[in-house]
Write an enzyme that holds these catalytic residues in place. Structure first.
Site, PDB file in Angstrom:
ATOM      1  N   LYS A  13     -46.891  51.635 -46.700  1.00 34.31           N
ATOM      2  CA  LYS A  13     -46.517  53.057 -46.787  1.00 34.31           C
ATOM      3  C   LYS A  13     -47.743  53.930 -47.017  1.00 34.31           C
ATOM      4  O   LYS A  13     -47.899  54.969 -46.397  1.00 34.31           O
ATOM      5  CB  LYS A  13     -45.539  53.302 -47.949  1.00 34.31           C
ATOM      6  CG  LYS A  13     -44.214  52.615 -47.827  1.00 34.31           C
ATOM      7  CD  LYS A  13     -43.244  53.086 -48.918  1.00 34.31           C
ATOM      8  CE  LYS A  13     -43.696  52.814 -50.341  1.00 34.31           C
ATOM      9  NZ  LYS A  13     -43.806  51.412 -50.703  1.00 34.31           N
ATOM     10  N   ARG A  88     -37.087  56.167 -55.481  1.00 38.17           N
ATOM     11  CA  ARG A  88     -37.007  54.710 -55.529  1.00 38.17           C
ATOM     12  C   ARG A  88     -35.671  54.240 -56.102  1.00 38.17           C
ATOM     13  O   ARG A  88     -35.452  53.035 -56.189  1.00 38.17           O
ATOM     14  CB  ARG A  88     -38.119  54.177 -56.423  1.00 38.17           C
ATOM     15  CG  ARG A  88     -39.269  53.525 -55.661  1.00 38.17           C
ATOM     16  CD  ARG A  88     -40.355  53.333 -56.649  1.00 38.17           C
ATOM     17  NE  ARG A  88     -41.246  52.263 -56.414  1.00 38.17           N
ATOM     18  CZ  ARG A  88     -42.531  52.436 -56.143  1.00 38.17           C
ATOM     19  NH1 ARG A  88     -43.017  53.636 -55.960  1.00 38.17           N
ATOM     20  NH2 ARG A  88     -43.330  51.398 -56.053  1.00 38.17           N
ATOM     21  N   ARG A 123     -54.966  42.847 -51.291  1.00 41.65           N
ATOM     22  CA  ARG A 123     -55.113  44.296 -51.446  1.00 41.65           C
ATOM     23  C   ARG A 123     -56.193  44.630 -52.477  1.00 41.65           C
ATOM     24  O   ARG A 123     -56.275  44.028 -53.537  1.00 41.65           O
ATOM     25  CB  ARG A 123     -53.775  44.894 -51.876  1.00 41.65           C
ATOM     26  CG  ARG A 123     -53.797  46.391 -51.923  1.00 41.65           C
ATOM     27  CD  ARG A 123     -52.477  46.963 -51.543  1.00 41.65           C
ATOM     28  NE  ARG A 123     -51.610  47.092 -52.698  1.00 41.65           N
ATOM     29  CZ  ARG A 123     -50.496  47.831 -52.680  1.00 41.65           C
ATOM     30  NH1 ARG A 123     -50.139  48.461 -51.583  1.00 41.65           N
ATOM     31  NH2 ARG A 123     -49.747  47.907 -53.747  1.00 41.65           N
ATOM     32  N   ARG A 156     -55.426  45.667 -58.283  1.00 40.93           N
ATOM     33  CA  ARG A 156     -54.553  46.339 -59.242  1.00 40.93           C
ATOM     34  C   ARG A 156     -53.822  45.314 -60.083  1.00 40.93           C
ATOM     35  O   ARG A 156     -53.383  44.295 -59.563  1.00 40.93           O
ATOM     36  CB  ARG A 156     -53.535  47.173 -58.464  1.00 40.93           C
ATOM     37  CG  ARG A 156     -53.756  48.640 -58.593  1.00 40.93           C
ATOM     38  CD  ARG A 156     -53.002  49.387 -57.553  1.00 40.93           C
ATOM     39  NE  ARG A 156     -51.572  49.140 -57.583  1.00 40.93           N
ATOM     40  CZ  ARG A 156     -50.704  49.745 -56.767  1.00 40.93           C
ATOM     41  NH1 ARG A 156     -51.146  50.616 -55.876  1.00 40.93           N
ATOM     42  NH2 ARG A 156     -49.429  49.492 -56.831  1.00 40.93           N
ATOM     43  N   ARG A 167     -41.782  43.058 -58.588  1.00 36.94           N
ATOM     44  CA  ARG A 167     -41.671  44.347 -57.892  1.00 36.94           C
ATOM     45  C   ARG A 167     -40.778  44.223 -56.655  1.00 36.94           C
ATOM     46  O   ARG A 167     -40.025  45.137 -56.328  1.00 36.94           O
ATOM     47  CB  ARG A 167     -43.064  44.855 -57.491  1.00 36.94           C
ATOM     48  CG  ARG A 167     -43.882  45.281 -58.707  1.00 36.94           C
ATOM     49  CD  ARG A 167     -45.315  45.547 -58.343  1.00 36.94           C
ATOM     50  NE  ARG A 167     -45.485  46.771 -57.581  1.00 36.94           N
ATOM     51  CZ  ARG A 167     -46.575  47.051 -56.884  1.00 36.94           C
ATOM     52  NH1 ARG A 167     -47.569  46.201 -56.821  1.00 36.94           N
ATOM     53  NH2 ARG A 167     -46.676  48.197 -56.255  1.00 36.94           N
TER      54      ARG A 167
HETATM   55  P1  AMP Z   1     -46.681  52.266 -56.310  1.00 35.34           P
HETATM   56  O1  AMP Z   1     -48.138  52.429 -56.226  1.00 35.34           O
HETATM   57  O2  AMP Z   1     -45.917  53.290 -55.524  1.00 35.34           O
HETATM   58  O3  AMP Z   1     -46.222  50.860 -55.965  1.00 35.34           O
HETATM   59  O4  AMP Z   1     -46.265  52.524 -57.841  1.00 35.34           O
HETATM   60  C1  AMP Z   1     -46.800  51.745 -58.887  1.00 35.34           C
HETATM   61  C2  AMP Z   1     -45.838  51.714 -60.058  1.00 35.34           C
HETATM   62  O5  AMP Z   1     -45.597  53.045 -60.540  1.00 35.34           O
HETATM   63  C3  AMP Z   1     -44.456  51.144 -59.755  1.00 35.34           C
HETATM   64  O6  AMP Z   1     -44.423  49.731 -59.814  1.00 35.34           O
HETATM   65  C4  AMP Z   1     -43.615  51.791 -60.845  1.00 35.34           C
HETATM   66  O7  AMP Z   1     -43.801  51.151 -62.097  1.00 35.34           O
HETATM   67  C5  AMP Z   1     -44.232  53.176 -60.949  1.00 35.34           C
HETATM   68  N1  AMP Z   1     -43.564  54.128 -60.016  1.00 35.34           N
HETATM   69  C6  AMP Z   1     -44.100  54.748 -58.935  1.00 35.34           C
HETATM   70  N2  AMP Z   1     -43.202  55.534 -58.316  1.00 35.34           N
HETATM   71  C7  AMP Z   1     -42.042  55.400 -59.017  1.00 35.34           C
HETATM   72  C8  AMP Z   1     -40.736  55.927 -58.877  1.00 35.34           C
HETATM   73  N3  AMP Z   1     -40.407  56.766 -57.870  1.00 35.34           N
HETATM   74  N4  AMP Z   1     -39.799  55.554 -59.794  1.00 35.34           N
HETATM   75  C9  AMP Z   1     -40.089  54.734 -60.812  1.00 35.34           C
HETATM   76  N5  AMP Z   1     -41.292  54.175 -61.000  1.00 35.34           N
HETATM   77  C10 AMP Z   1     -42.274  54.495 -60.111  1.00 35.34           C
END
Ligand code: AMP
Length: 211
Positions: A13, A88, A123, A156, A167
């Site tokens: 994404k 999400r 990654r 990360r 996840r």
């Molecule tokens: P991402 O980089 O988008 O995978 O986000 C990293 C982490 O941030 C996720 O594993 C969640 O813990 C938190 N996070 C990001 N976006 C959301 C969301 N829309 N709702 C809840 N937690 C989020």
């Protein structure tokens, strides 16, 4: 264009968001990047989010809904935006609907779990500017160094194998139902994620041209 990108963590994404953002001159809003920046700065929101992100769990809805409301109210979102990583959960999607901003489409990038695990282990991200690379699929020009700002790239914490599995299960339980949610609104577009970024991009741009 007001676009939502859906897909499992690691489906690509972020990369597609960067490309669409440049092509349509609209900002990408990544809740993950906003949360990571807050964590780094040690703000109150960052401290609240820390335990969830490190376990690969979702941050509570009210926290991310607050982040998005504030961000979407800024001037640079007036001409459109791409949401990467939000919504999400169904309550997040409902909160977004209640803001009445007229989302055009939700584009879901589909990638099998086995492929996601393979991708995430390679990654690498830039801790300074948030740019994302891959040891196989999106190599930086110089090994281990960010093309954008020259900082050393890192893995990360939430890309570690056990966290990735967690996840993915959170994605299937809580985020995947959003596909039906947007399908019911006639807004769902689907793209099969390909091995090569440029192949996925071609499919993405073709799908967006239908909006
Ligand atoms: P991402 O980089 O988008 O995978 O986000 C990293 C982490 O941030 C996720 O594993 C969640 O813990 C938190 N996070 C990001 N976006 C959301 C969301 N829309 N709702 C809840 N937690 C989020």
């Amino acid at each position: 264009m007001k676009l939502i990108l859906l897909g499992a963590p690691g489906a690509g994404k972020g990369t597609q968001a960067e490309i669409i953002s440049e092509k349509y001159s609209i900002p990408t809003i990544s809740t993950g990047n906003i949360i990571r920046a807050a964590l780094k700065e040690g703000t109150e929101m960052g401290l609240k989010a820390k335990e969830y992100t490190e376990r690969g769990e979702l941050v509570p809805d009210e926290v991310v809904i607050g982040i998005i409301k504030e961000r979407l109210s800024l001037d640079d979102c007036k001409g459109g935006f791409i949401l990467d990583g939000f919504p999400r959960t169904i309550p997040q999607a409902e909160a977004l609907d209640s803001m009445n901003i007229g989302i055009d489409a939700a584009l879901s990038i589909e990638v099998a779990d086995s492929e996601i695990v393979k991708r995430m282990s390679g990654r690498r991200v830039c801790p300074a500017c948030g740019a994302s690379f891959h040891t196989e699929y999106k190599k930086p020009e110089k090994d281990g160094i960010c093309d954008v700002c020259g900082e050393a790239l890192i893995i990360r914490k939430d890309d570690e194998p056990q966290t990735v599995l967690n996840r993915l299960s959170v994605y299937h339980d809580q985020t995947e139902p959003l596909k039906s949610y947007y399908k019911a609104q006639g807004k769902l577009l689907t793209v099969e994620g390909q091995d090569k970024v440029s192949d996925t991009t071609a499919l993405t741009l073709a799908a967006l041209s239908e909006i």
